[in-house]
Scaffold this active site. Structure first.
Site, mmCIF file in Angstrom:
data_model
loop_
_atom_site.group_PDB
_atom_site.id
_atom_site.type_symbol
_atom_site.label_atom_id
_atom_site.label_comp_id
_atom_site.label_asym_id
_atom_site.label_seq_id
_atom_site.Cartn_x
_atom_site.Cartn_y
_atom_site.Cartn_z
ATOM 1 N N SER A 112 19.581 -74.294 82.000
ATOM 2 C CA SER A 112 21.244 -74.671 81.308
ATOM 3 C C SER A 112 20.970 -73.748 79.757
ATOM 4 C CB SER A 112 21.250 -76.171 80.636
ATOM 5 O OG SER A 112 22.606 -76.691 80.297
ATOM 6 N N ASP A 136 28.289 -76.328 89.550
ATOM 7 C CA ASP A 136 27.244 -77.509 89.763
ATOM 8 C C ASP A 136 28.001 -78.356 89.090
ATOM 9 O OD1 ASP A 136 26.730 -77.008 87.466
ATOM 10 O OD2 ASP A 136 24.856 -76.537 87.834
ATOM 11 N N HIS A 173 24.371 -80.618 87.782
ATOM 12 C CA HIS A 173 23.661 -79.787 86.983
ATOM 13 C C HIS A 173 22.912 -80.171 86.089
ATOM 14 C CE1 HIS A 173 23.440 -76.372 84.148
ATOM 15 N NE2 HIS A 173 23.642 -76.900 83.089
#
Length: 414
Positions: free
Chosen positions: A180, A343, A375
């Site tokens: 991320s 996601d 995610h």
């Protein structure tokens, strides 16, 4: 801001052994721990906030006290918020608040990575010997040349030293695994180092859910604020928590990746990545325009290939906010959300941005697509964890043909 020193990590690396390429983990936004300490200069916004001053360092994030006790919410918001000093052109903690990220270098610093770490330890990796983590203060970011970024620059020095020192494990370069927001930081670190440094010290970079072009929900957070899961948070407090952080502007969709796609729509205006300044002004965040234009946008006007082997692991097939349509109350009201692929957090157009690197001669790129993985599911979904482990194992065994590059400068200077 106080960062835990990395010198002890380097000493531990000297004792590292084994035939594995060391692995360096760079977490996403919410997987870092923060500690705070209040000094005599701190002026509490409420009487309930004064008590922490007598207890030295205390957990700021995660903050389970504030999650249980609504009276502590103003304290958390005040101590968690940053201040942008326009004169210094940099961000800092509030007056009287000192913060630090504990356990730098150790995988115990990470929140939510337990299953992946346990799998790696089952393969023989050892925390502090062949397995390391580089937590950071997720409220901050770095800035382009010509702009100060004291905390971000310090983190880059620590992360660079950790990656570089990991080669002390029998001369093996590191496999860097980032998730991320950690992907964005890792990518910018690589670009800030000479090519010779990258190729000498980095075996491969594994990017999990990279958002190198921002994402649509980043706009909504600045418009609606964020509550961190705390009880009874007022709108002004939510906006302060969202807008005071330097990293919040990094989440905004970039013109390079999103182009003219409509991202926020009202009855009178349509906002895309190309008129982000107008959006910031429209939501009442005019003070964010200058930092965005000078400290954020220049870093994402291009996405040059890092010229070290990259594996991009992305989730797809999950409903992901793509456009926010606001009603009669405008940008301060509720929005209807139009969804697209991604996601769940990061839009597919941003996740797929790295795929253009495959067109660059000499850039080694592998893309792994995981259907239905959210995610936040890379470390909680069995087949996602297995896929990540497989990519780390493959990276350690592969022989990359990227040419031989020597460090003409002293690599230890970085």
């Amino acid at each position: 801001m106080v960062l835990a020193p990395a010198l002890l990590v380097v000493a531990a690396l000297l004792a590292g052994a084994g035939d594995q390429h060391p692995v360096v983990l760079v977490p996403g936004y919410g997987s870092n721990q923060l500690e705070a300490m209040l000094t005599a200069a701190y002026e509490p916004p409420a009487p309930a906030c004064a008590g922490a001053a007598d207890h030295g360092w205390f957990p700021l994030w995660p903050n389970h006290t504030a999650m249980r006790d609504a009276s502590q919410v103003p304290c958390f918001a005040d101590q968690m918020s940053l201040v942008y000093d326009a004169g210094a052109d940099d961000y800092r903690d509030a007056v009287g608040v000192a913060t630090r990220t504990p356990y730098f270098g150790s995988a115990r610093a990470l929140i939510g990575w337990d299953r992946l770490v346990q799998q790696l330890e089952g393969m023989g990796y050892r925390d502090g010997e062949t397995l390391y983590a580089a937590p950071y203060d997720f409220r901050y970011a770095v800035a382009p040349p010509g702009h100060p970024s004291a905390v971000g620059d310090r983190y880059f020095r620590e992360l660079g030293r950790l990656i570089q020192a990991s080669r002390l494990n029998q001369g093996r370069p590191a496999i860097v695994v980032a998730h991320s927001f950690g992907c964005a930081l890792t990518y910018q670190l690589l670009l800030s180092r000479p090519l010779a440094w990258r190729r000498r010290y980095v075996k491969r970079v594994v990017l999990l859910g990279p958002a190198l072009g921002g994402f649509a929900a980043g706009m909504y957070v600045l418009s609606a604020g964020m509550d961190y899961g705390l009880p009874n948070v007022t709108r002004p407090t939510m906006l302060r928590l969202a807008r005071s952080q330097q990293s919040a502007l990094w989440r905004l969709p970039t013109p390079l990746v999103f182009g003219d796609r409509p991202l926020a729509v009202t009855r009178t205006a349509t906002y895309s990545a190309r008129n982000m300044s107008e959006f910031l002004e429209a939501i009442g965040f005019a003070e964010g325009v200058w930092p965005y234009l000078t400290r954020v946008l220049p870093m994402w006007e291009a996405l040059p290939a890092p010229m070290v082997p990259v594996t991009s692991v992305i989730g797809f097939g999950v409903r992901t906010p793509e456009t926010y349509v606001f009603g009669t109350d405008g940008l301060e009201g509720e929005a209807e959300v139009l969804y697209g692929d991604g996601d769940g957090d990061i839009n597919m157009v941003s996740l797929a941005a790295v795929e253009k690197w495959s067109e660059v001669e000499g850039q080694v790129l592998k893309v792994v697509r995981l259907p239905g993985v959210h995610h936040d599911g890379f470390f909680s979904t069995d087949f996602a964890v297995k896929s990540i482990i497989a990519e780390i194992s493959e990276a350690g065994e592969s022989i990359e043909q990227i040419g031989v590059v020597s460090c003409e400068q002293k690599c230890s200077d970085y």
